[in-house]
Design an enzyme around this catalytic site. Structure first.
Site, PDB file in Angstrom:
ATOM      1  CD  GLN A 127      -2.507   1.145   2.783  1.00  0.00           C
ATOM      2  OE1 GLN A 127      -2.276   0.248   3.593  1.00  0.00           O
ATOM      3  NE2 GLN A 127      -3.369   2.101   3.015  1.00  0.00           N
ATOM      4  N   GLY A 128       0.937   1.945  -1.115  1.00  0.00           N
ATOM      5  CA  GLY A 128       1.809   3.119  -1.231  1.00  0.00           C
ATOM      6  C   GLY A 128       1.034   4.411  -1.032  1.00  0.00           C
ATOM      7  CB  SER A 130       2.839   6.975   4.363  1.00  0.00           C
ATOM      8  OG  SER A 130       1.754   6.505   5.100  1.00  0.00           O
ATOM      9  CB  SER A 162       3.590  -2.998   5.208  1.00  0.00           C
ATOM     10  OG  SER A 162       3.424  -2.094   6.266  1.00  0.00           O
ATOM     11  CD  GLU A 245      -5.266   0.927   6.953  1.00  0.00           C
ATOM     12  OE1 GLU A 245      -5.656   2.029   6.520  1.00  0.00           O
ATOM     13  OE2 GLU A 245      -4.098   0.550   6.880  1.00  0.00           O
ATOM     14  CB  SER A 364      -0.516   8.637  15.328  1.00  0.00           C
ATOM     15  OG  SER A 364      -1.122   9.913  15.336  1.00  0.00           O
ATOM     16  CD  GLU A 366       0.517  11.309  19.362  1.00  0.00           C
ATOM     17  OE1 GLU A 366       0.390  10.495  18.419  1.00  0.00           O
ATOM     18  OE2 GLU A 366       1.328  11.139  20.293  1.00  0.00           O
TER      19      GLU A 366
HETATM   20  C1  LIG Z   1       4.217  -0.549  11.239  1.00  0.00           C
HETATM   21  C2  LIG Z   1       3.767   0.486  10.254  1.00  0.00           C
HETATM   22  C3  LIG Z   1       3.327   0.069   9.015  1.00  0.00           C
HETATM   23  C4  LIG Z   1       2.934   1.007   8.065  1.00  0.00           C
HETATM   24  N1  LIG Z   1       2.567   0.563   6.830  1.00  0.00           N
HETATM   25  C5  LIG Z   1       2.214   1.456   5.893  1.00  0.00           C
HETATM   26  C6  LIG Z   1       1.882   1.011   4.568  1.00  0.00           C
HETATM   27  O1  LIG Z   1       1.904  -0.186   4.263  1.00  0.00           O
HETATM   28  N2  LIG Z   1       1.557   1.942   3.654  1.00  0.00           N
HETATM   29  C7  LIG Z   1       1.518   3.274   3.937  1.00  0.00           C
HETATM   30  O2  LIG Z   1       1.177   4.056   3.069  1.00  0.00           O
HETATM   31  N3  LIG Z   1       1.858   3.737   5.183  1.00  0.00           N
HETATM   32  C8  LIG Z   1       2.206   2.862   6.154  1.00  0.00           C
HETATM   33  N4  LIG Z   1       2.566   3.307   7.411  1.00  0.00           N
HETATM   34  C9  LIG Z   1       2.663   4.747   7.660  1.00  0.00           C
HETATM   35  C10 LIG Z   1       1.600   5.294   8.589  1.00  0.00           C
HETATM   36  O3  LIG Z   1       0.369   5.383   7.931  1.00  0.00           O
HETATM   37  C11 LIG Z   1       2.108   6.664   9.082  1.00  0.00           C
HETATM   38  O4  LIG Z   1       3.279   6.435   9.850  1.00  0.00           O
HETATM   39  C12 LIG Z   1       1.094   7.383   9.926  1.00  0.00           C
HETATM   40  O5  LIG Z   1       0.007   7.796   9.140  1.00  0.00           O
HETATM   41  C13 LIG Z   1       1.721   8.620  10.611  1.00  0.00           C
HETATM   42  O6  LIG Z   1       2.345   9.422   9.659  1.00  0.00           O
HETATM   43  P1  LIG Z   1       3.859   9.930   9.850  1.00  0.00           P
HETATM   44  O7  LIG Z   1       4.701   8.770  10.214  1.00  0.00           O
HETATM   45  O8  LIG Z   1       4.215  10.706   8.637  1.00  0.00           O
HETATM   46  O9  LIG Z   1       3.825  10.886  11.109  1.00  0.00           O
HETATM   47  P2  LIG Z   1       3.296  12.381  11.120  1.00  0.00           P
HETATM   48  O10 LIG Z   1       1.963  12.448  10.483  1.00  0.00           O
HETATM   49  O11 LIG Z   1       4.365  13.268  10.592  1.00  0.00           O
HETATM   50  O12 LIG Z   1       3.141  12.626  12.666  1.00  0.00           O
HETATM   51  C14 LIG Z   1       4.255  12.906  13.519  1.00  0.00           C
HETATM   52  C15 LIG Z   1       3.712  13.085  14.935  1.00  0.00           C
HETATM   53  O13 LIG Z   1       2.787  14.194  14.971  1.00  0.00           O
HETATM   54  C16 LIG Z   1       1.518  13.758  15.440  1.00  0.00           C
HETATM   55  N5  LIG Z   1       0.462  14.455  14.697  1.00  0.00           N
HETATM   56  C17 LIG Z   1       0.337  14.527  13.351  1.00  0.00           C
HETATM   57  N6  LIG Z   1      -0.774  15.234  13.021  1.00  0.00           N
HETATM   58  C18 LIG Z   1      -1.364  15.595  14.182  1.00  0.00           C
HETATM   59  C19 LIG Z   1      -2.556  16.321  14.505  1.00  0.00           C
HETATM   60  N7  LIG Z   1      -3.379  16.796  13.566  1.00  0.00           N
HETATM   61  N8  LIG Z   1      -2.848  16.511  15.804  1.00  0.00           N
HETATM   62  C20 LIG Z   1      -2.053  16.005  16.789  1.00  0.00           C
HETATM   63  N9  LIG Z   1      -0.909  15.303  16.546  1.00  0.00           N
HETATM   64  C21 LIG Z   1      -0.573  15.099  15.264  1.00  0.00           C
HETATM   65  C22 LIG Z   1       1.487  12.263  15.153  1.00  0.00           C
HETATM   66  O14 LIG Z   1       0.603  11.584  16.018  1.00  0.00           O
HETATM   67  C23 LIG Z   1       2.926  11.857  15.399  1.00  0.00           C
HETATM   68  O15 LIG Z   1       3.155  11.679  16.773  1.00  0.00           O
HETATM   69  C24 LIG Z   1       2.957   2.392   8.378  1.00  0.00           C
HETATM   70  C25 LIG Z   1       3.381   2.802   9.646  1.00  0.00           C
HETATM   71  C26 LIG Z   1       3.791   1.870  10.577  1.00  0.00           C
HETATM   72  C27 LIG Z   1       4.252   2.339  11.919  1.00  0.00           C
END
Ligand SMILES: Cc1cc2nc3c(=O)[nH]c(=O)nc-3n(C[C@H](O)[C@H](O)[C@H](O)COP(=O)(O)OP(=O)(O)OC[C@H]3O[C@@H](n4cnc5c(N)ncnc54)[C@H](O)[C@@H]3O)c2cc1C
Length: 388
Positions: A127-128, A130, A162, A245, A364, A366
């Site tokens: 799933q692409g 993020s 993933s 999901e 997340s 948050e």
């Molecule tokens: C094990 C795992 C598997 C994954 N697999 C996939 C996958 O297959 N395909 C895919 O596309 N993605 C995947 N992801 C990505 C996942 O969807 C993102 O990590 C997630 O959406 C958070 O985005 P980010 O990491 O960019 O963090 P950010 O969005 O940059 O957030 C950083 C921090 O800020 C906080 N934050 C962000 N926005 C807000 C807000 N509005 N209010 C309060 N706090 C906020 C967040 O909670 C976090 O603590 C995976 C992630 C993990 C951990």
């Protein structure tokens, strides 16, 4: 109002348990290290075994090879599998997320081409969605798709994908038009992993696994027929997918993970030299209560979905409670077992590091708290994007 599964669903669960007793190697987790070629082959074999048994995709409509399973049977299946510690297989993203999208929004050619190999466990998808600057705030994604005749040319960078480094294809969101509303102009596309210009690099995780990857699209050409639904309608389609999901099925999987943690931890403590004193009993008692609350919340979510409600505010509560309890349980476990439990090879090591990402993936903690504060408590929406 009943907080029990129906007797037919429980009978269905018994059938699945009997099949697992015959098919599942209980020592598979000790035998195969995650992300190794042997582990990947074992997971692929598991997908094929599910297909042979008729369990390939029980919730798909029968016209596409499924069993028309009810919402209840679907969660029972997920719950029994998770409780038995069965492998998830590599087909789960395609079966649970992509297939419903193809069935609802794809055309006949896409369904004919992709659903049969997904069902047989012959095609692994990633799933692409993020990107480095678009996670919680997914609509900010920057990967572009430019129409060139009957092709779409993709350029950009996906992250945290993933299964990507061993997948056959990727379903992705790309920007095909720049419009005022950032959710508009996004398209849902299907990209073969071996298309020229696709490069994939593994991300090494702290626990030694490499389940995640970065994916680069460098002028990747795909036929326009690989766009699912209308060009620019990808956000609406992605929302269908996110609904799956965040639904009851995943809630039961997470509650089973908590149960698993409690059972394993209890066994590890009994086998270790730790004195089962008041402190240990208090810790385990709290964890068991957390598991029962997680299970009840999963049933509530299932009930509301069976009534036709989309998984909305309640799913935010369930996701937050379960993933945080699971994570907290592994911290409590560490305190009870002692620092040695964080050495590689100790059973708690994998548990501890596996629970953390669950508080980030699929939205997340948050973000879940923001949704609860805004929608359940009626507080003004936060100023940061990403909670819709
Ligand atoms: C094990 C795992 C598997 C994954 N697999 C996939 C996958 O297959 N395909 C895919 O596309 N993605 C995947 N992801 C990505 C996942 O969807 C993102 O990590 C997630 O959406 C958070 O985005 P980010 O990491 O960019 O963090 P950010 O969005 O940059 O957030 C950083 C921090 O800020 C906080 N934050 C962000 N926005 C807000 C807000 N509005 N209010 C309060 N706090 C906020 C967040 O909670 C976090 O603590 C995976 C992630 C993990 C951990």
């Amino acid at each position: 109002m009943s907080f029990r599964l129906s007797s037919s669903a429980r009978q269905f669960g018994d059938r699945v348990r009997r099949w697992l007793a015959e098919e599942l190697d209980p020592a598979w987790q000790q035998r195969y290290q995650p992300s190794t070629p042997e582990w990947i082959e074992f997971q692929r074999d598991w997908d094929r075994a599910l297909y042979r048994a008729g369990w390939g995709a029980i919730f798909w409509p029968s016209e596409f090879g499924g069993l028309d399973a009810t919402a209840e049977e679907r969660v029972v299946f997920a719950k029994v599998m998770a409780e038995a510690g069965a492998p998830e297989g590599l087909g789960k993203l395609a079966k649970r997320l992509l297939a419903p999208v193809l069935i609802h929004h794809g055309d006949a050619a896409q369904r004919e081409r992709y659903l049969p190999p997904i069902l047989r466990g012959e095609m692994v998808w990633a799933q692409g969605f993020s990107e480095p600057e678009a996670g919680s705030d997914l609509a900010s994604l920057r990967t572009t798709g430019t129409v060139d005749g009957d092709q779409l040319v993709l350029s950009g960078h996906k992250i945290w994908t993933s299964h990507a480094w061993y997948c056959d294809a990727i379903f992705a969101l790309v920007r095909t038009a720049r419009l005022q509303r950032k959710q508009a102009g996004i398209s849902f596309v299907l990209v073969p992993a071996d298309a020229p210009g696709v490069s994939i690099s593994k991300i090494q995780q702290i626990d030694g696994r490499a389940e995640l990857s970065e994916v680069f699209f460098d002028d990747v050409r795909i036929p326009i027929g690989n766009v699912v639904g209308a060009l620019g309608d990808g956000w609406r389609i992605a929302k269908t997918l996110l609904r799956y999901e965040r639904g009851a099925e995943m809630a039961f999987v997470r509650s089973a993970e908590i149960r698993h943690s409690v059972r394993e931890l209890t066994a590890d403590l009994s086998a270790s030299r730790v004195n089962i004193d008041d402190r240990v009993r208090q810790g385990l008692g709290r964890l068991e209560a957390a598991y029962l609350a997680a299970e009840l919340n999963s049933l509530r979510l299932l009930g509301s979905q069976a009534d036709g409600d989309p998984p909305g505010d309640l799913s935010a509560v369930v996701k937050l409670q379960q993933s945080e309890e699971w994570r907290r349980g592994t911290v409590d476990g560490l305190h009870l077992l002692g620092g040695g439990a964080l050495s590689r090879g100790h059973r708690h090591f994998g548990r501890y590091f596996h629970a953390r990402p669950a508080t980030i993936a699929s939205g997340s903690s948050e973000i879940q708290r923001e949704i609860i504060a805004h929608r359940l408590l009626g507080l003004p929406a936060g100023t940061r994007a990403g909670t819709t």
